[in-house]
Structures are given as structure tokens and as C-alpha cells.
Design an enzyme around this catalytic site. Structure first.
Site, PDB file in Angstrom:
ATOM      1  N   SER A  59       0.833  -1.200   0.000  1.00  0.00           N
ATOM      2  CA  SER A  59       0.000   0.000   0.000  1.00  0.00           C
ATOM      3  C   SER A  59       0.867   1.249   0.000  1.00  0.00           C
ATOM      4  O   SER A  59       1.949   1.267   0.577  1.00  0.00           O
ATOM      5  CB  SER A  59      -0.907   0.013   1.235  1.00  0.00           C
ATOM      6  OG  SER A  59      -1.792  -1.082   1.216  1.00  0.00           O
ATOM      7  N   GLU A  71      -8.230  -7.261  -4.168  1.00  0.00           N
ATOM      8  CA  GLU A  71      -8.538  -7.195  -2.738  1.00  0.00           C
ATOM      9  C   GLU A  71      -8.442  -5.760  -2.218  1.00  0.00           C
ATOM     10  O   GLU A  71      -7.688  -5.476  -1.276  1.00  0.00           O
ATOM     11  CB  GLU A  71      -7.580  -8.099  -1.959  1.00  0.00           C
ATOM     12  CG  GLU A  71      -7.611  -9.558  -2.388  1.00  0.00           C
ATOM     13  CD  GLU A  71      -6.448 -10.353  -1.812  1.00  0.00           C
ATOM     14  OE1 GLU A  71      -5.703  -9.786  -0.977  1.00  0.00           O
ATOM     15  OE2 GLU A  71      -6.260 -11.515  -2.202  1.00  0.00           O
ATOM     16  N   PRO A  72      -9.204  -4.822  -2.784  1.00  0.00           N
ATOM     17  CA  PRO A  72      -9.132  -3.436  -2.305  1.00  0.00           C
ATOM     18  C   PRO A  72      -9.750  -3.288  -0.926  1.00  0.00           C
ATOM     19  O   PRO A  72     -10.760  -3.908  -0.608  1.00  0.00           O
ATOM     20  CB  PRO A  72      -9.941  -2.662  -3.352  1.00  0.00           C
ATOM     21  CG  PRO A  72     -10.938  -3.674  -3.844  1.00  0.00           C
ATOM     22  CD  PRO A  72     -10.200  -4.990  -3.848  1.00  0.00           C
ATOM     23  N   CYS A 116      -1.413   7.910  28.709  1.00  0.00           N
ATOM     24  CA  CYS A 116      -0.239   8.388  29.441  1.00  0.00           C
ATOM     25  C   CYS A 116       1.080   8.065  28.741  1.00  0.00           C
ATOM     26  O   CYS A 116       2.152   8.307  29.305  1.00  0.00           O
ATOM     27  CB  CYS A 116      -0.226   7.787  30.843  1.00  0.00           C
ATOM     28  SG  CYS A 116      -1.601   8.333  31.876  1.00  0.00           S
ATOM     29  N   ASP A 117       1.012   7.516  27.550  1.00  0.00           N
ATOM     30  CA  ASP A 117       2.219   7.158  26.814  1.00  0.00           C
ATOM     31  C   ASP A 117       2.695   8.344  25.978  1.00  0.00           C
ATOM     32  O   ASP A 117       1.919   8.948  25.237  1.00  0.00           O
ATOM     33  CB  ASP A 117       1.926   5.965  25.906  1.00  0.00           C
ATOM     34  CG  ASP A 117       3.180   5.383  25.282  1.00  0.00           C
ATOM     35  OD1 ASP A 117       4.261   5.982  25.433  1.00  0.00           O
ATOM     36  OD2 ASP A 117       3.083   4.330  24.634  1.00  0.00           O
ATOM     37  N   TYR A 172      -8.120   1.284   8.242  1.00  0.00           N
ATOM     38  CA  TYR A 172      -7.190   0.828   9.279  1.00  0.00           C
ATOM     39  C   TYR A 172      -7.152   1.806  10.444  1.00  0.00           C
ATOM     40  O   TYR A 172      -6.091   2.239  10.892  1.00  0.00           O
ATOM     41  CB  TYR A 172      -5.794   0.599   8.682  1.00  0.00           C
ATOM     42  CG  TYR A 172      -5.811  -0.431   7.592  1.00  0.00           C
ATOM     43  CD1 TYR A 172      -5.911  -1.784   7.895  1.00  0.00           C
ATOM     44  CD2 TYR A 172      -5.781  -0.061   6.245  1.00  0.00           C
ATOM     45  CE1 TYR A 172      -5.965  -2.742   6.898  1.00  0.00           C
ATOM     46  CE2 TYR A 172      -5.844  -1.006   5.239  1.00  0.00           C
ATOM     47  CZ  TYR A 172      -5.937  -2.345   5.567  1.00  0.00           C
ATOM     48  OH  TYR A 172      -6.008  -3.291   4.578  1.00  0.00           O
TER      49      TYR A 172
END
Length: 466
Positions: A247, A318-319, A411-412, A441
Site C-alpha cells: 500500500s 482485494e481493495p 499516558c504514553d 485501518y
């Protein structure tokens, strides 16, 4: 590129190609045998102003109406916990337009939507109604599709390395089409699903892709003989070949080369191993709205050369992101602000990289925040309310005086949406941002890290309806 330049670049080729379908690039061209010629074609397409993008922004008014209605019901000072959570607007009309555009540009290729990209039920249902089939990679995804009364013959199990119990499950549900790229997988399939219609996945050159897949999947061409020999010895059904060029590719010559390599496998299977003629070519995914005209032009060229109309081969793809990326808009609430100087601040929102913007980490996306609601006023119509880059002419610091970094709620310290952005408005707590084109995604990979729920509501609209 002039016709003389085209002719010089292709002087070593002997075959003539019909014009590019559905575009204004109608001059006849010879087939493309070298990377330089394909590169020249792509430059020509990029510079051809007659090849326009699908006008998906025509849906903006209805998106704004939906955003405004939802935010208008929220009082962040009195609402219950979670009522001010981030949410999506999904424009089903955009999905319809993208499907129609696919049929127009790639009429020979049957799309199998990649469920992993965005498994939203309403989107899946709409795609099924439109005639789109489905690419599933797990038992859960197969279940999701079958639960919608979709026939198992509309599924390709596109995972070359499958859990044995999932193979048995696919067999029990009559999901027949499946990919593989190694001998060990063939032995599992022989044991648990020997009637499978198998697609041999080959590796591709995806070196220019943002999301590379051939580092993990795909048989190298020099090892294809090993798999063809195993297929013959095990008495399995080889139905075709599949590939995926990754991609976000910047060089679509990889598509041409992949189709050419697939043709080699087709011929080798029949001529050297006596296998029945292969019937399916799966050209994978990676299609993006922004580069669709370039990728499809090269793909049409390659198919016409190596798999012309009437060759007896069904072409599938497979879009994933192509159908959903621009159909979803995310709205996120400003929950905190730390001022660093008069015109510089750190802004904290209630969504981030562990939530619906995980695409920043996993999919190499760069979400673009825009001001939706500031100081009790809506600013949706100002598509230039923010910018990531300043220049001396069009976007100056005087026009965008406020410099911010934007952070998610966990908190990261890794939970950063944008390290540097410039705003027209001095963002305050209670404001809202919106992020266009966040349908691919995103929610499908959201986590509950730090206890932040990421089951964002989805408000559906259809901009194709009056």
C-alpha cells in the site's frame, strides 16, 4: 510526453496497445517492456489534467450537518462520562461513488473487499448489495461475512499462513478459495481442506510501498517450482496466482512486473507440470483513491498484454482502503491544553494513536486535523483552518499564528497525533477537531490501552440521497 518520445522509448517493442479505457489518453501505445517506459507513462498520467479525481468533496455539506447536529447535543460540562467521546461520520454515498468509479475504470476486475480494513457492518452490507465480494483473513472475518447471509463462494481466504483449526472451519463453511505461499501450508490444506481452490501467492517488488507485505508473504519466483511440484504430488487444486504490491506505492511499475510474473507461473504450471489451466488472477490490494488513475492505467496495460480479454481467466482484487478511506470523518474533542508561550501550546484530544488514529503507527498515515468547533462557533467550511507546513507566500505565520502539537489521551509519550501544526485559531478546551479521510485501518485496530474505550459511535449519512 510527445508521441515522438513515446515512440523512441518503445522502439524495441513489437506489440500495439489499444487506448487507455475511460480516460482522455487515447493515443495508441506499444506495450511496455522496460521500467523507463512505464515511468514515462506514469509521468504523463500525473501531468494529464483531464484525468480528474472523483469529486468526493461534494458530500461536505451533509457531513457538516451531521457533525453539527451531533456536537450540538453535547455539553462537555454536564454530560455523562463518554458522551463527548470521539465519533465518526460515515458517508455511504461516497462508498457508492467509489464503487461506480471502480466499475468504470476496472470493469474486468471483481473486487473482494479486505474486511480487515474496516469491518463496519453497514459498509459490508452496502458493498454486498453492490455486488462486491470479500477478502477474509481469519475465522472471525469469515463469520462476520457469512452472518450477513453472504454466500461462501464470495469469500477468498487471503491469508497464506493459516491456523489449522481455521482451515477446518473454512472447509466446514464451504469457503473454497484460499491463498498459500509455502509447502508446509499445502500439507495442512491437504489434510484439512483438500478440495480448496488454491491461489499461489508470489512475492513482488514493493520497495516503494509505505506498507510492505512481500517482506512477510509471497513465494519468490525462483522457488515457484517447489510449490508447483508439491501441488502436483499432493493432488491439490491450483486455481490461480495472487500477489500484493503493498500500500502507498510510489512506483506502479511493480504492478506491471507482478502481472508479468503471474503470467510466467500460469504458463509454467500448465507447460512444465501438466496442471489444469489456471482460472484466477488475484491482483491484490493497495489501491488508493489519490493514485487510482496511475495504478489502474498500468494495471490495464499489463492485463491487456498478459491476460487479454477472452483468455479464460477471471481477474479479482482485494481493495480495502480504496472503498472506505474517504468515506469516514473522525471528530475529536479537545480535553486539555498546556500553554508553552504566547502563541505555542500542547493540545490534548480524546482520541489518539492507541485509538482510532492508530493508523499513524501501523499504516504510516498522517491524519490532518482541521478546526471544526472553536469558541462556540463552527468552522467546518474553512478547509485551510490548519496547516502542517508554512511557506513565504501562501501560508504565512501571520495567517497561522498559533503553533501546536496535538496529543492523544493516554499516558504514553508515543501517543502523539502531530508534533507540529499551525492554527488560525487559539485552540481552547472544549473545541473540536475533525479529521477527514480516516476510514481505513483506524477503528479496526483501535485498542483499550490505559482504559480508554475506543468504541466510537458512527453516524451514517448518504450524500447520494436527496
Amino acid at each position: 510526453m510527445s508521441s515522438t518520445q513515446v515512440g523512441n522509448a518503445l522502439s524495441s517493442s513489437t506489440t500495439t496497445l489499444v487506448d487507455l479505457s475511460n480516460s482522455t489518453v487515447t493515443q495508441k501505445k506499444q506495450y511496455y517492456k522496460d521500467g523507463e517506459t512505464l515511468h514515462n507513462l506514469l509521468l504523463e498520467l500525473k501531468n494529464n489534467q483531464d484525468l480528474e479525481l472523483l469529486p468526493h468533496e461534494q458530500a461536505h455539506p451533509k457531513i457538516f450537518q451531521a457533525l453539527k447536529a451531533r456536537i450540538g447535543r453535547i455539553n462537555n460540562e454536564t454530560c455523562d462520562p463518554g458522551e463527548e467521546n470521539s465519533f465518526f461520520i460515515c458517508d455511504l454515498g461516497e462508498v457508492k461513488r467509489l464503487f461506480n468509479n471502480w466499475v468504470k475504470e476496472l470493469p474486468r476486475i471483481k473486487p473482494f473487499y479486505a474486511v480487515k480494513c474496516n469491518p463496519d457492518t453497514k459498509v459490508l452490507s452496502l458493498l454486498a448489495e453492490l455486488g462486491v465480494n470479500f477478502d477474509c483473513a481469519s475465522k472471525v472475518e469469515i463469520d462476520r461475512v457469512l452472518s450477513m447471509n453472504i454466500s461462501p463462494d464470495r469469500i477468498v481466504y487471503a491469508n497464506p499462513c493459516k491456523v489449522a483449526s481455521f482451515i477446518r472451519y473454512a472447509a466446514s463453511k464451504n469457503v473454497m478459495k484460499s491463498t498459500f505461499d509455502n509447502v508446509e501450508e499445502l500439507h495442512k490444506i491437504k489434510k484439512f481442506h483438500p478440495e480448496s481452490q488454491l491461489l499461489l501467492r508470489i512475492a513482488t517488488d514493493d520497495s516503494t510501498a509505505q506498507c510492505r507485505l512481500s517482506t512477510k508473504y509471497g513465494c519468490e519466483m525462483e522457488n515457484v517450482d517447489v510449490l508447483l511440484k508439491a501441488i502436483k504430488e499432493l493432488g491439490l487444486n491450483l486455481a490461480g496466482v495472487s500477489f500484493h504490491v503493498g500500500s502507498g506505492a510510489s512506483d506502479f511499475t511493480s504492478l506491471y512486473k507482478a502481472v508479468r510474473d503471474a503470467r510466467t507461473v500460469f504458463d509454467k504450471a500448465a507447460n512444465e507440470y501438466g496442471l489444469p489451466p489456471l482460472k484466477i488472477l488475484d491482483v491484490g490490494g493497495g489501491f488508493q483513491f489519490e493514485s487510482f488513475k496511475e495504478s489502474t492505467a498500468v494495471l490495464r496495460l499489463a492485463l491487456e498484454e498478459f491476460f487479454p480479454v477472452g483468455c479464460g481467466v477471471d481477474i479479482i482484487a482485494e481493495p480495502g482502503r480504496y472503498f472506505v478511506a474517504t468515506a469516514f470523518t473522525l471528530a475529536s474533542h479537545v480535553i486539555a491544553k498546556r500553554k508553552l508561550s504566547e502563541n505555542e501550546a500542547m493540545i490534548y484530544t480524546n482520541d489518539g494513536v492507541y485509538g482510532n488514529m492508530n493508523c499513524i503507527l501501523f499504516d504510516h498515515q498522517e491524519p490532518h486535523p482541521r478546526t471544526l468547533y472553536h469558541n462556540l462557533e463552527f468552522h467546518y467550511d474553512d478547509f485551510e483552518s490548519t496547516t502542517a507546513v508554512l511557506d513565504s507566500i501562501n501560508k504565512t505565520r501571520s495567517e497561522y499564528p498559533y503553533k501546536v502539537s496535538i496529543w492523544g489521551p493516554t499516558c504514553d509519550g508515543l501517543d502523539c497525533i502531530a508534533k507540529e501544526y499551525y492554527m488560525k485559531h487559539d485552540v481552547i478546551v472544549g473545541d473540536w477537531f475533525y479529521f477527514p479521510a480516516l476510514g481505513a485501518y483506524t477503528s479496526s485496530a483501535a485498542t483499550q490501552f490505559n482504559g480508554f474505550e475506543q468504541t466510537a459511535d458512527i453516524v451514517y449519512i448518504d450524500s447520494e440521497l436527496d
